[in-house]
Design an enzyme around this catalytic site. Structure first.
Site, mmCIF file in Angstrom:
data_model
loop_
_atom_site.group_PDB
_atom_site.id
_atom_site.type_symbol
_atom_site.label_atom_id
_atom_site.label_comp_id
_atom_site.label_asym_id
_atom_site.label_seq_id
_atom_site.Cartn_x
_atom_site.Cartn_y
_atom_site.Cartn_z
ATOM 1 N N LYS A 126 0.858 -1.188 0.000
ATOM 2 C CA LYS A 126 0.000 0.000 0.000
ATOM 3 C C LYS A 126 0.888 1.229 0.000
ATOM 4 C CE LYS A 126 -4.392 0.789 -0.080
ATOM 5 N NZ LYS A 126 -5.494 -0.094 -0.514
ATOM 6 N N ASP A 166 -6.659 4.113 -4.948
ATOM 7 C CA ASP A 166 -7.428 4.000 -3.711
ATOM 8 C C ASP A 166 -8.094 5.376 -3.588
ATOM 9 O OD1 ASP A 166 -7.578 1.990 -1.191
ATOM 10 O OD2 ASP A 166 -7.615 4.024 -0.413
HETATM 11 O O1 2IT Z 1 -8.063 -1.629 -1.181
HETATM 12 C C1 2IT Z 1 -7.870 -2.157 -2.275
HETATM 13 O O2 2IT Z 1 -7.955 -3.372 -2.435
HETATM 14 C C2 2IT Z 1 -7.548 -1.281 -3.399
HETATM 15 N N1 2IT Z 1 -7.471 -0.077 -3.214
HETATM 16 C C3 2IT Z 1 -7.273 -1.852 -4.757
HETATM 17 C C4 2IT Z 1 -5.896 -2.385 -4.850
HETATM 18 C C5 2IT Z 1 -5.498 -2.862 -6.215
HETATM 19 O O3 2IT Z 1 -4.310 -3.184 -6.349
HETATM 20 O O4 2IT Z 1 -6.317 -2.949 -7.122
#
Ligand code: 2IT
Length: 449
Positions: A126, A166
């Site tokens: 993240k 996100d």
């Molecule tokens: O919280 C999540 O799963 C996302 N923001 C998507 C993450 C992604 O790599 O598609």
């Protein structure tokens, strides 16, 4: 409680005292792993849990950018490569002024278990920035994204770490981020980011995937209770991409989302956000950058409740789909008092731990956890990566079919995992255990790391 488990939670509480969101998620997840840890003393021998709560790597970087008026600005960027045991780190970037390491870590930890649940080869990661996109011009957003990528590009790649969107990061931001990555690398490595526009390697259905997946998961829960989604009323929060996808799929299946929320309050639309005009308007509201849900009430002549949350509205299903810690004890009590039977988390960690525990203890309430319910988003990101590495484009039907299957499997794996450890029909513990199991197996196999 299991002594090893308790000691790990204690370590995290001490070490991360200034990062309450991270402590909260670790406590929630580890607590539900107790029967697994009890039955598998081999995990303690290799100190698996302390390794799991420590990100493999996390870094901070400076992001400088110039505003349209010529003033210079400095923000902080972060990327947390939490766990790469089962695949390249994968997870979104969040641009929001409240972002700090505690938020990035909680999201990275959740992501590790969620990505594992999808059954696809993606590790947990993240990132983000404390940059505030509100009120910024398109060119300011572009320059910020370019600077952000200049700092990040050396440390990511299609087989290394694959960011996505996100909150505050959508298709526009991903476009600018990818443009800068491509310029710096001098190669068309589009598997480095997901959530791309279709013209340069984005997957069909990715924009809808989180919302669609949540509804597919919900259908499994309803089926278990012998009920059908048609005719059901749903309270949602937020009006972003995820809520939009829920509205769209719910409408297709004859259900209706009757509430939306924003930082300014919530709207109640008894007819539901069901028509194409209404659903499309959510996209317009988002791209306007005004961040006000009242716009919907003004346009469609429905009730607006300033400064309030939608959890007091009597509905069949609650789907908190806005942000972390949206539902506290006070709202949980309202939800239970209203006789809501289905509490389906969608946003990452939308419920405080005490409120979650309270809702799970209510005899008439079924609780489903966000790391399972919202996993369709990242699962479809993994399908986007697969298409990019194959240099192929799958049809909408193909992606949707796979997404649907993945959601059914996630549901079933969660049910089975809870059953296996004698926990009954417990979707929350089941998701934590099933997600844990695959990462744990991979870490055990790979030795000390
Ligand atoms: O919280 C999540 O799963 C996302 N923001 C998507 C993450 C992604 O790599 O598609």
């Amino acid at each position: 409680m299991n002594a090893y488990l308790a000691s790990v939670i204690e370590n995290v509480k001490t070490k991360h005292a200034n990062e309450p969101e991270f402590v909260q998620t670790v406590e929630e997840v580890l607590t539900s792993l107790e029967p697994v840890i009890d039955q598998h003393p081999e995990y303690e021998k290799v100190d698996l849990l302390n390794r799991m709560v420590e990100p493999e790597r996390m870094f901070t970087f400076r992001v400088c950018w110039m505003a349209d008026d010529g003033t210079w600005h400095t923000n902080t960027g972060w990327r947390c490569q939490f766990n790469g045991a089962i695949g390249p780190y994968k997870g979104g970037l969040r641009f929001q002024p409240n972002v700090y390491p505690g938020i990035i870590k909680f999201l990275g930890f959740e992501q590790t278990f969620k990505n594992s649940l999808t059954g696809l080869p993606i590790g947990g990661g993240k990132g983000g920035s404390d940059f505030d996109p509100a009120g910024k011009s398109d060119s300011e957003i572009m320059r910020f994204c370019q600077s952000f990528m200049q700092a990040l590009y050396r440390y990511i790649g299609p087989d290394v770490d694959v960011p996505a969107g996100d909150m505050g990061v959508g298709a526009r931001e991903i476009g600018y981020l990818y443009g800068e990555y491509r310029r710096l690398k001098g190669a068309f490595e589009n598997g480095v980011l997901t959530g791309k526009g279709f013209s340069y390697g984005g997957s069909l259905i990715r924009p809808e995937a989180t919302g669609y997946g949540a509804v597919y998961y919900l259908e499994n829960v309803l089926k278990h209770e012998g009920e059908d989604i048609a005719g059901k009323t749903i309270a949602c929060a937020g009006f972003g991409n995820v809520t939009w996808g829920i509205c769209k799929k719910a409408a297709q299946l004859g259900a209706k989302v009757v509430t939306l929320s924003g930082p300014d309050g919530y709207i109640y639309d008894p007819d539901g956000v069901t028509t194409k005009e209404k659903i499309d308007y959510l996209v317009e509201m988002r791209s306007s950058g005004r961040n006000k849900v009242k716009d919907y009430a003004d346009k469609f002549g429905v009730e607006f409740h300033p400064g309030e949350k939608p959890w007091g509205v009597k509905v069949d299903i609650c789907m908190p789909s806005a942000m972390q810690n949206d539902v506290h004890m006070e709202q949980a009590k309202q939800i239970a008092a209203n006789g809501v039977k289905y509490y389906i988390e969608v946003a990452n960690m939308p419920t405080t731990n005490d409120a979650l525990k309270f809702l799970m203890e209510q005899p008439g309430v079924i609780v489903a956890p966000s790391k399972a319910v919202n996993a369709g988003g990242v699962a479809t990101s993994a399908l986007e990566m697969a298409q990019n590495s194959e240099r192929l484009v799958w049809t909408e039907e193909e992606v949707d079919k796979q997404l649907h299957q993945i959601m059914n499997t996630i549901y079933q794996m969660s049910v089975d995992a809870a059953e296996k450890y004698g926990l009954g029909y417990n979707l929350v513990a089941g998701a934590n255990i099933a997600g844990f199991q695959r990462v744990a197996d991979a870490m055990m196999a790979q030795g000390i790391f």
